[in-house]
Write a protein that holds these residues in place. Structure first.
Motif, PDB file in Angstrom:
ATOM      1  N   ASN A 334       0.852  -1.286  -0.160  1.00 41.63           N
ATOM      2  CA  ASN A 334       0.092  -0.101  -0.116  1.00 41.63           C
ATOM      3  C   ASN A 334       0.877   1.220   0.032  1.00 41.63           C
ATOM      4  O   ASN A 334       0.401   2.341  -0.461  1.00 41.63           O
ATOM      5  N   VAL A 338       2.823   2.906  -4.143  1.00 41.98           N
ATOM      6  CA  VAL A 338       2.813   4.330  -4.448  1.00 41.98           C
ATOM      7  C   VAL A 338       4.045   4.962  -4.541  1.00 41.98           C
ATOM      8  O   VAL A 338       4.345   5.863  -5.388  1.00 41.98           O
ATOM      9  N   TRP A 345      -1.591   8.585  -9.301  1.00 39.79           N
ATOM     10  CA  TRP A 345      -1.918   9.509  -8.645  1.00 39.79           C
ATOM     11  C   TRP A 345      -2.066  10.158  -7.331  1.00 39.79           C
ATOM     12  O   TRP A 345      -2.075  11.251  -6.841  1.00 39.79           O
ATOM     13  N   GLN A 346      -2.036   8.890  -6.415  1.00 44.68           N
ATOM     14  CA  GLN A 346      -1.785   9.218  -5.018  1.00 44.68           C
ATOM     15  C   GLN A 346      -0.375   9.938  -4.821  1.00 44.68           C
ATOM     16  O   GLN A 346      -0.271  10.787  -3.880  1.00 44.68           O
ATOM     17  N   TYR A 347       0.543   9.427  -5.342  1.00 38.92           N
ATOM     18  CA  TYR A 347       2.092  10.168  -5.515  1.00 38.92           C
ATOM     19  C   TYR A 347       1.823  11.294  -5.985  1.00 38.92           C
ATOM     20  O   TYR A 347       2.657  12.478  -5.182  1.00 38.92           O
ATOM     21  N   VAL A 350       0.115  13.370  -3.100  1.00 37.27           N
ATOM     22  CA  VAL A 350       0.997  13.670  -1.929  1.00 37.27           C
ATOM     23  C   VAL A 350       2.235  14.687  -1.870  1.00 37.27           C
ATOM     24  O   VAL A 350       2.571  15.540  -1.279  1.00 37.27           O
TER      25      VAL A 350
END
Length: 471
Positions: A334, A338, A345-347, A350
């Motif tokens: 999880n 990333v 898109w999470q990277y 953030v």
């Protein structure tokens, strides 16, 4: 880096006069006129000599390193790993080659940021900051000690990864077979000494050369990778793609220059006052507040923060017992998935959030509107329509926050632009560095350092002209 890593945003706002953004003709005349001045020419040549020495040291491998095998594996590695692409960008390729300057200036940058942030937490550091040159010298001494500790820790971690065949990937040897415990200790000491030597070179450039030494060393490391990346794109993708990349980079440079030179000018008036027997009349000036007040420090700090979990995890997992399953745990599934995928898109979210946060945090540490308001009040200055004292401080804070919204979004968008292009399916693998040297972070550093250096050359030329007039 907009005076890059030692940049202090409040310096631009505490002065009462500003010459405004320099034109292109003025910048070119400053560069050509600089070589006509003997002292300034010596400083420029000294700076170039130190940069050349730094680049030579970046190519000398540490004893015990299998240099041929490392060179063979680097191009494949940086295409698939975000953290190694970033490290290769800031070190100019020195770290993955395990050269004597492999650690580079990152420990000094990190130590400088930590010491500056500690001025808010530790009262002694805040007192030293107010003591002027003496206090600054003491804080610089603390920064050097912390740099040595961070360089020792980082070099030990890198050598440990190399010894366990984890630096360039699972099972890829980078050290010679005859390297033992003593050889590993020697490698750690050489890399730590190299980091200290790079710190010394940067300080020499700052004291005896032109520009900020640390910023120029980073700029030199990035600039040396650009020709190779351009040749790689031209040979792999053809002239049309190469031309499109160059055109896009020029547009990005124009946008960065436009925003970096942008400032909000707040009008300031000074009332009549008596100094001795002379009366000084009312004067009008302005207070310049830059749109990008934090420089590129938020980008560097956010990038470094994202790489720390990856490096620590690799060190821990490389020391795991044989047969232990560490690939399918929750952290790897999880988090690591990333962090190691810059197109996720999470990277991107953030990364963008960290840049915006550090933009506000760093400027809040460096720029105090209440100190600015007190200084203006002390010398009889006031903003038209705003009462001196607390109302002036609140107004300056309000303006600064509005500028920070624009500046932080500008930094964030420029920095995540390559990640967004990868997410949209744009192929950046033709460049041997995964496209990173042509990304927004590299352009930010190159342009801002160049602008700051030219401004310093102009100021030194102006000072030399004044001295000549007085003589």
């Amino acid at each position: 880096m907009a005076h890059a890593l030692r940049h202090r945003p409040c310096d631009n706002s505490r002065g009462h006069h500003s010459a405004g953004p320099p034109t292109q003709e003025a910048s070119l005349s400053a560069i050509t006129g600089a070589f006509k001045n003997v002292d300034l020419r010596k400083k420029i040549l000294f700076t170039l000599a130190m940069i050349i020495l730094y680049r030579i040291g970046s190519q000398i491998p540490t004893p015990g390193v299998d240099y041929a095998n490392i060179t063979k594996q680097i191009s494949e590695l940086t295409e698939s790993s975000a953290v190694y692409s970033l490290i290769n960008l800031f070190s100019g390729g020195a770290l993955l080659q395990l050269s004597i300057f492999a650690i580079g200036i990152m420990p000094y940058i990190t130590a400088s940021i930590i010491v500056q942030l500690l001025t808010v937490v530790i009262p002694k550091f805040e007192q030293l900051k107010k003591e002027g040159q003496t206090g600054q010298a003491k804080m610089t001494e603390y920064t050097r000690y912390l740099t040595v500790a961070l360089a020792l820790l980082q070099s030990a971690g890198i050598v440990a990864l190399a010894d366990r065949e984890q630096l360039l990937g699972q099972g890829i040897p980078v050290l010679k077979d005859e390297v033992g415990i003593f050889g590993l200790i020697v490698m750690v000491l050489i890399m730590t000494s190299g980091a200290v030597l790079v710190m010394w070179l940067g300080e020499l450039i700052t004291d005896r050369g032109v520009g900020n030494g640390m910023s120029l060393l980073i700029m030199a490391g990035i600039a040396t990778t650009l020709p190779g990346e351009g040749v790689s794109i031209l040979s792999n993708s053809g002239g049309f793609i190469f031309g499109a990349v160059v055109f896009g980079m020029l547009l990005l440079i124009v946008g960065v220059v436009f925003v970096e030179q942008g400032q909000r000018r707040i009008p300031v008036q000074y009332a009549k006052r008596m100094i001795g027997r002379r009366q000084y009349g009312e004067t009008s000036t302005y207070l310049p507040l830059k749109v990008n007040q934090a420089g590129v420090i938020p980008v560097i700090f956010a990038s470094s923060l994202l790489t720390v979990p990856i490096l620590i995890t690799q060190i821990i997992q490389s020391g795991a017992a044989a047969g232990e399953d560490v690939a399918n745990n929750w952290w790897n599934r999880n988090v690591m998935t990333v962090l190691q995928n810059p197109a996720a898109w999470q990277y991107i979210l953030v990364y963008l959030a960290l840049i915006i946060f550090f933009s506000f945090f760093y400027v809040s540490v460096q720029y105090d509107p209440y100190d600015q308001a007190d200084n203006m009040k002390k010398y009889g200055g006031f903003i038209p329509g705003i009462r001196p004292g607390r109302p002036t401080a609140e107004y300056l804070g309000y303006v600064m926050n509005r500028l920070l919204v624009v500046g932080s979004l500008y930094l964030g968008i420029i920095a995540v632009l390559p990640n967004i292009l990868i997410n949209l399916g744009v192929d950046t693998s033709q460049a041997s560095g995964g496209g990173m040297p042509f990304g927004g972070t590299a352009v930010l550093i190159l342009v801002s350092v160049a602008l700051t250096t030219v401004k310093q050359i102009e100021s030194q030329m102006m000072q030399a002209n004044y001295e000549g007039f007085l003589k």
